[in-house]
Design a protein around this motif. Structure first.
Motif, short mmCIF file in Angstrom:
data_model
loop_
_atom_site.label_atom_id
_atom_site.label_comp_id
_atom_site.label_asym_id
_atom_site.label_seq_id
_atom_site.Cartn_x
_atom_site.Cartn_y
_atom_site.Cartn_z
N GLY A 137 0.82 -1.25 0.06
CA GLY A 137 -0.01 -0.22 0.04
C GLY A 137 0.90 1.32 -0.05
N ALA A 138 0.16 2.41 -0.02
CA ALA A 138 1.07 3.80 0.02
C ALA A 138 0.03 4.68 0.51
CB ALA A 138 1.74 3.92 -1.25
N GLU A 139 -0.01 5.66 0.93
CA GLU A 139 -0.55 6.98 1.62
C GLU A 139 -1.08 7.72 0.28
OE1 GLU A 139 0.22 8.80 5.27
OE2 GLU A 139 1.55 7.30 5.57
N GLY A 140 -0.30 7.84 -0.69
CA GLY A 140 -0.76 8.84 -1.85
C GLY A 140 -0.03 8.31 -3.14
N MET A 141 -0.42 8.85 -4.18
CA MET A 141 -0.14 8.64 -5.68
C MET A 141 -0.30 9.87 -6.26
SD MET A 141 -2.74 5.93 -7.15
CE MET A 141 -4.38 5.85 -6.81
N ASP A 142 0.74 10.35 -7.27
CA ASP A 142 0.54 11.36 -8.07
C ASP A 142 1.35 11.21 -9.31
OD1 ASP A 142 3.17 12.12 -7.42
OD2 ASP A 142 2.71 13.67 -6.34
N GLY A 143 1.50 12.07 -10.10
CA GLY A 143 2.28 11.97 -11.51
C GLY A 143 3.66 11.46 -11.22
N GLU A 144 4.22 11.50 -10.04
CA GLU A 144 5.88 11.22 -9.84
C GLU A 144 5.76 9.96 -9.35
OE1 GLU A 144 8.42 13.70 -7.80
OE2 GLU A 144 6.92 15.42 -7.81
N GLY A 145 4.71 9.38 -8.64
CA GLY A 145 4.77 8.09 -8.59
C GLY A 145 4.11 7.82 -6.57
N LEU A 146 4.53 7.11 -6.12
CA LEU A 146 3.98 6.52 -4.79
C LEU A 146 4.68 7.24 -3.83
CD1 LEU A 146 3.42 2.71 -5.59
CD2 LEU A 146 1.79 4.65 -5.69
N GLU A 148 7.42 10.99 2.30
CA GLU A 148 8.37 9.89 1.97
C GLU A 148 8.07 9.57 0.65
OE1 GLU A 148 11.40 9.32 3.29
OE2 GLU A 148 10.94 10.51 5.15
N PHE A 149 9.23 9.74 -0.38
CA PHE A 149 8.81 9.19 -1.68
C PHE A 149 9.11 7.59 -1.61
CE2 PHE A 149 10.31 8.49 -5.99
CZ PHE A 149 9.21 8.86 -6.61
N LEU A 150 8.17 6.74 -2.21
CA LEU A 150 8.30 5.51 -2.18
C LEU A 150 9.00 4.75 -3.47
CD1 LEU A 150 7.87 2.56 -0.89
CD2 LEU A 150 5.62 2.89 -1.65
N LEU A 151 8.33 5.22 -4.60
CA LEU A 151 8.82 4.50 -6.10
C LEU A 151 8.05 5.31 -7.08
CD1 LEU A 151 8.38 0.66 -5.54
CD2 LEU A 151 10.62 1.68 -5.78
N GLY A 152 9.05 5.63 -8.16
CA GLY A 152 8.42 6.13 -9.45
C GLY A 152 7.72 5.18 -10.13
N TRP A 153 6.91 5.50 -11.23
CA TRP A 153 5.96 4.71 -11.87
C TRP A 153 6.70 3.73 -12.64
CZ3 TRP A 153 1.63 4.00 -9.84
CH2 TRP A 153 0.80 4.93 -9.17
N ASP A 154 7.99 4.23 -13.06
CA ASP A 154 8.82 3.29 -13.66
C ASP A 154 9.44 1.96 -13.02
OD1 ASP A 154 10.48 4.95 -12.01
OD2 ASP A 154 12.13 4.92 -13.53
N PRO A 161 -9.60 5.15 -15.11
CA PRO A 161 -8.57 5.56 -15.96
C PRO A 161 -8.38 7.00 -16.35
CG PRO A 161 -9.39 3.53 -16.82
CD PRO A 161 -10.25 4.33 -15.68
N GLY A 162 -9.38 7.69 -16.47
CA GLY A 162 -9.71 9.16 -16.71
C GLY A 162 -9.19 9.89 -15.42
N ALA A 163 -9.42 9.72 -14.17
CA ALA A 163 -9.00 10.24 -13.06
C ALA A 163 -7.46 9.85 -12.65
CB ALA A 163 -9.88 9.61 -11.99
N LEU A 164 -7.00 8.72 -13.38
CA LEU A 164 -5.50 8.72 -13.24
C LEU A 164 -4.66 9.53 -14.08
CD1 LEU A 164 -5.56 4.73 -12.99
CD2 LEU A 164 -4.82 6.24 -11.32
N LYS A 165 -5.43 9.54 -15.48
CA LYS A 165 -4.73 10.55 -16.54
C LYS A 165 -4.76 11.95 -16.07
CE LYS A 165 -4.74 11.40 -21.27
NZ LYS A 165 -5.49 11.16 -22.55
N ALA A 166 -5.88 12.33 -15.48
CA ALA A 166 -5.93 13.64 -15.01
C ALA A 166 -4.96 14.10 -13.88
CB ALA A 166 -7.37 14.08 -14.32
N ALA A 167 -4.47 12.92 -13.17
CA ALA A 167 -3.46 13.30 -12.14
C ALA A 167 -2.14 13.12 -12.38
CB ALA A 167 -3.77 12.11 -10.85
N GLY A 168 -1.95 12.86 -14.00
CA GLY A 168 -0.66 12.60 -14.45
C GLY A 168 0.06 11.29 -14.40
N ILE A 169 -0.88 10.38 -14.01
CA ILE A 169 -0.65 8.96 -14.03
C ILE A 169 -0.64 8.03 -15.34
CG2 ILE A 169 -0.73 6.76 -12.77
CD1 ILE A 169 -1.47 8.56 -10.29
N THR A 170 0.12 7.95 -16.06
CA THR A 170 -0.18 7.08 -17.26
C THR A 170 0.38 5.71 -17.09
OG1 THR A 170 1.65 8.28 -18.46
CG2 THR A 170 -0.70 8.91 -18.74
#
Length: 194
Positions: A114-123, A159-165, A176-185
């Motif tokens: 799990g994680a507390e948050g996710m954005d375009g950079e990662g978890l 704390e930054f956990l991991l990038g999407w890569d 998928p639309g909400a993920l894309k709007a948050a910069g997560i592809t």
């Protein structure tokens, strides 16, 4: 440790429907004879509830999540192993150097994290010790599935956990639309819909 981090019991009642959908999808990934990691947190607890109700045979569950261990302890089909470590009361989990040392004895077929948050950079997560343990678990599992409900979309923690890569799979009820709007592809092979 972060005193603003809500206690486990308080978090258990947040985004319940999303966590239950995630737990149902996660349960569908579990196979007989596997060794699983179930992370700290309430989404992992919801996955454990599914396993307690309908156990998968010959399963080994390793966790640092005390409520998860307690929930599954009496299931004859499931061998439960608890990592040792420093007790983090607000999270109801064990963390720190001893937990990392004990982790070295394990290899996982599947890890639910799990994680507390996710954005375009990662978890993102709130505790450095939790992040260190999660990164180590992800390296020890060919399938590391990060389970985050839609309420965590667009949120960050200290704390930054991991990038999407570096994320193997994301299991979420976010559209998928909400993920894309948050910069997560993420590609279809990296995204599991709940």
């Amino acid at each position: 440790y972060n005193q603003r981090f809500p206690p486990f019991q308080d978090r258990l009642g947040v985004a319940t429907a999303g966590k239950q959908r995630i737990a149902a999808a996660a349960y569908g990934l579990v196979k007989r004879g596997q060794t699983l990691w179930l992370d700290g947190g309430t989404t992992a607890y919801r996955i454990a509830e599914k396993l307690a109700l309908d156990p998968v045979a010959d399963l080994t569950v390793v966790t640092n999540n005390l409520p998860v261990a307690d929930l599954l302890a009496d299931r004859a089909e499931i061998a439960v192993h608890l990592l040792g470590g420093q007790y983090f009361r607000r999270g109801s989990l064990l963390i720190g150097g001893h937990a990392l040392d004990h982790l070295a004895a394990w290899a996982f077929d599947l890890a639910f994290l799990g994680a507390e948050g996710m954005d375009g950079e990662g978890l993102w997560n709130s505790q450095a010790d939790v992040v260190a343990l999660q990164r180590a678990v992800a390296r020890r599992a060919p399938r590391a599935v990060f389970c985050l409900d839609a309420a965590k979309l667009g949120r960050r923690a200290p704390e930054f956990l991991l990038g999407w890569d570096r994320v193997d799979r994301l299991l979420t009820d976010a559209t998928p639309g909400a993920l894309k709007a948050a910069g997560i592809t993420l590609s279809a092979k990296h995204l599991i819909a709940a």
